[in-house]
Write an enzyme that holds these catalytic residues in place. Structure first.
Site, short mmCIF file in Angstrom:
data_model
loop_
_atom_site.label_atom_id
_atom_site.label_comp_id
_atom_site.label_asym_id
_atom_site.label_seq_id
_atom_site.Cartn_x
_atom_site.Cartn_y
_atom_site.Cartn_z
N GLU A 89 30.52 26.18 50.20
CA GLU A 89 31.71 26.43 51.01
C GLU A 89 32.96 26.45 50.14
O GLU A 89 33.05 25.78 49.12
CB GLU A 89 31.81 25.38 52.11
N CYS A 134 40.31 25.48 47.62
CA CYS A 134 39.43 24.37 47.29
C CYS A 134 38.04 24.95 47.02
O CYS A 134 37.44 25.57 47.89
CB CYS A 134 39.41 23.42 48.48
N CYS A 173 25.22 17.63 45.86
CA CYS A 173 25.72 16.71 44.83
C CYS A 173 24.73 15.56 44.72
O CYS A 173 24.20 15.08 45.72
CB CYS A 173 27.09 16.16 45.22
N CYS A 216 27.65 9.51 47.23
CA CYS A 216 28.67 8.60 47.77
C CYS A 216 28.38 8.43 49.27
O CYS A 216 28.04 9.40 49.96
CB CYS A 216 30.07 9.16 47.55
N CYS A 230 30.16 10.77 52.18
CA CYS A 230 30.41 12.19 51.90
C CYS A 230 29.26 13.05 52.40
O CYS A 230 28.09 12.81 52.06
CB CYS A 230 30.59 12.37 50.39
N GLU A 270 30.09 17.63 42.06
CA GLU A 270 30.85 16.83 41.09
C GLU A 270 31.09 17.73 39.87
O GLU A 270 30.14 17.97 39.09
CB GLU A 270 30.04 15.57 40.74
N SER A 301 38.78 17.13 40.46
CA SER A 301 38.56 15.83 41.10
C SER A 301 37.20 15.29 40.68
O SER A 301 36.20 16.00 40.74
CB SER A 301 38.62 16.00 42.62
N SER A 354 38.41 9.86 42.28
CA SER A 354 38.01 9.31 43.58
C SER A 354 37.72 7.83 43.43
O SER A 354 36.63 7.45 43.04
CB SER A 354 36.76 10.05 44.07
N LEU A 355 38.70 7.00 43.73
CA LEU A 355 38.55 5.56 43.48
C LEU A 355 37.96 4.86 44.71
O LEU A 355 36.92 4.22 44.62
CB LEU A 355 39.92 4.97 43.11
N HIS A 356 38.63 4.92 45.82
CA HIS A 356 38.10 4.46 47.13
C HIS A 356 37.87 2.97 47.28
O HIS A 356 37.55 2.51 48.39
CB HIS A 356 36.80 5.18 47.50
N ASN A 358 37.07 11.66 57.16
CA ASN A 358 36.66 12.73 58.06
C ASN A 358 35.20 12.54 58.44
O ASN A 358 34.35 12.49 57.55
CB ASN A 358 36.83 14.10 57.38
N CYS A 414 38.21 17.45 53.88
CA CYS A 414 37.58 16.79 52.74
C CYS A 414 36.29 16.10 53.15
O CYS A 414 36.27 15.37 54.14
CB CYS A 414 38.46 15.65 52.21
#
Ligand code: SAH
Ligand code: SF4
Length: 368
Positions: free
Chosen positions: A94, A107, A114, A118, A121, A169, A200, A222-224, A299, A342
């Site tokens: 996408e 984007c 991936c 995570c 995601c 990634e 990213s 991407s820390l989170h 999301n 996202c």
């Protein structure tokens, strides 16, 4: 070449010069071709009129300018567009375009699926299928420019920014991503400012270090989570490259870019990583560093157990960071009605190697 034509999309300028040298052509031919391909958006060698007929014939035989094929296009009521692109038998990725008053952001995806898994995601939950080629990555930008009607004559760009925040990634597909970064900022390529191309990453430290030397575009990390105990659970690559190591790589990267800020992405999940204590811990990690924070409301996607933090909690979190001297913004959710926000990009992944987190896979991914 195994009878297959070389797709010229995705070759950086030196790579295109090499390809032409192999045909006995001079380097200036690369400039001519790039002007046609990237300025004019031309794919038909016959229309490249300042190139000799003989070379055009050879190119038709040996090369092509071939973007990914569109499967579907969807338009959100906020103007966001999402395309599903074919990348082989029953696989799709996408790509999303987000128009805003002062910019247009494309984007793009770097992998089909991936492997990093995570927990929050949709792409990660699908597992990993394969890396995209440079042509498939650059082809997204080339195609989007055409679809959005960006012409060589337009003074205003439709696409002013490109972010590697779609599926995959990017640093796990290093070899194919770097030529595309070079092409994005090449004045004969997509001609974007280095500051408007953002990669990213979830934190593949060795390749972050390499990237700083090879093509130091803007970096988002991407820390989170503000501590290893929590980040190990949310972003499993943290078990291999913990926060201290990740941040050291970030500050090293920033140094190579005149201390330009690194953006830290932080997905806000209700009751998971959004408390006042987490905010203060995060502020301590980033204080007095070239860092800004982008809070991303979580999301949802089918099958997830997480919920987005309430708006008020996001505001409080942001305020604590601001009080701690950390520049912080909250990302506005766009395109949610068409699942283009996202972390919602799912594409179509079949024959997947379901993401496993054995050491083997992590090693394979981080040394790619
Ligand atoms: N693999 C890279 C780039 C793609 S993901 C990376 O992880 O950085 C782009 C961003 O979307 C990342 O910050 C990612 O953490 C975030 N994201 C993933 N799932 C999300 C979700 N469900 N809601 C909001 N953001 C999400
Ligand atoms: Fe992969 Fe990024 Fe999704 Fe993690 S957040 S699974 S690294 S795409």
């Amino acid at each position: 070449m195994n009878g297959e034509r070389q797709n010229l999309l995705g070759l950086s300028r030196p790579q295109l010069e090499d390809f032409l040298a192999g045909l006995g052509e001079k380097p200036y031919r690369a400039r001519q071709l790039m002007k046609w391909i990237y300025r004019q958006g031309e794919a038909d060698f016959d229309r490249m009129t300042d190139i000799s007929k003989t070379l055009r014939e050879r190119l038709k035989e040996l090369a092509e300018v071939k973007p990914p094929v569109i499967v579907t296009e969807r338009l959100s009521n906020d103007g966001t567009r999402k395309w599903l692109l074919q990348t082989g038998a029953s696989q799709a990725i996408e790509m999303v375009f987000i128009p805003e008053a002062d910019r247009g952001t494309l984007c793009i995806s770097s992998q089909v699926g991936c492997a990093l898994d995570c927990s929050f995601c949709a792409t990660g939950k699908q597992g990993f299928n394969r890396n995209l080629s440079s042509a498939e990555i650059a082809g997204q930008v080339w195609l989007a420019k055409r679809l959005l009607g960006e012409t060589a004559l337009a003074t205003d760009r439709v696409i002013s920014n490109v972010v590697f925040m779609g599926m995959g990634e990017p640093l796990a597909n290093y070899r194919n991503v770097v030529p595309v970064l070079q092409l994005l900022i090449d004045e004969l390529g997509f001609e974007l400012s280095r500051r408007r191309v953002t990669l990213s990453t979830s934190g593949l430290v060795p390749n972050m270090v390499k990237l700083g030397d090879d093509c130091n575009v803007a970096l988002a990390v991407s820390l989170h989570a503000p501590n290893d105990e929590l980040r190990d659970r949310l972003v499993p690559i943290n078990r291999k490259h913990p926060i201290r190591e990740l941040l050291d790589a970030c500050w090293g990267y920033a140094k190579k870019r005149n201390n330009r800020q690194i953006t830290f992405e932080y997905v806000m999940m209700d009751g998971v990583n959004d408390s006042h204590v987490h905010a203060r811990e995060l502020a301590r990690l980033l204080r007095d560093r070239p860092a800004k924070v982008n809070l991303i409301p979580f999301n949802p996607f089918p099958g997830t157990g997480y919920r987005c933090s309430p708006a008020q909690r996001i505001d409080e979190f942001r305020q604590i960071l601001l009080d701690g001297g950390i520049m912080t913004t909250t990302r506005r959710t766009r395109g949610q009605d068409i699942d283009a926000a996202c972390g919602q990009l799912a594409g179509r992944v079949t024959d997947r190697t379901t993401a496993r987190l054995g050491d083997k896979l992590i090693r394979q991914v981080s040394s790619a």
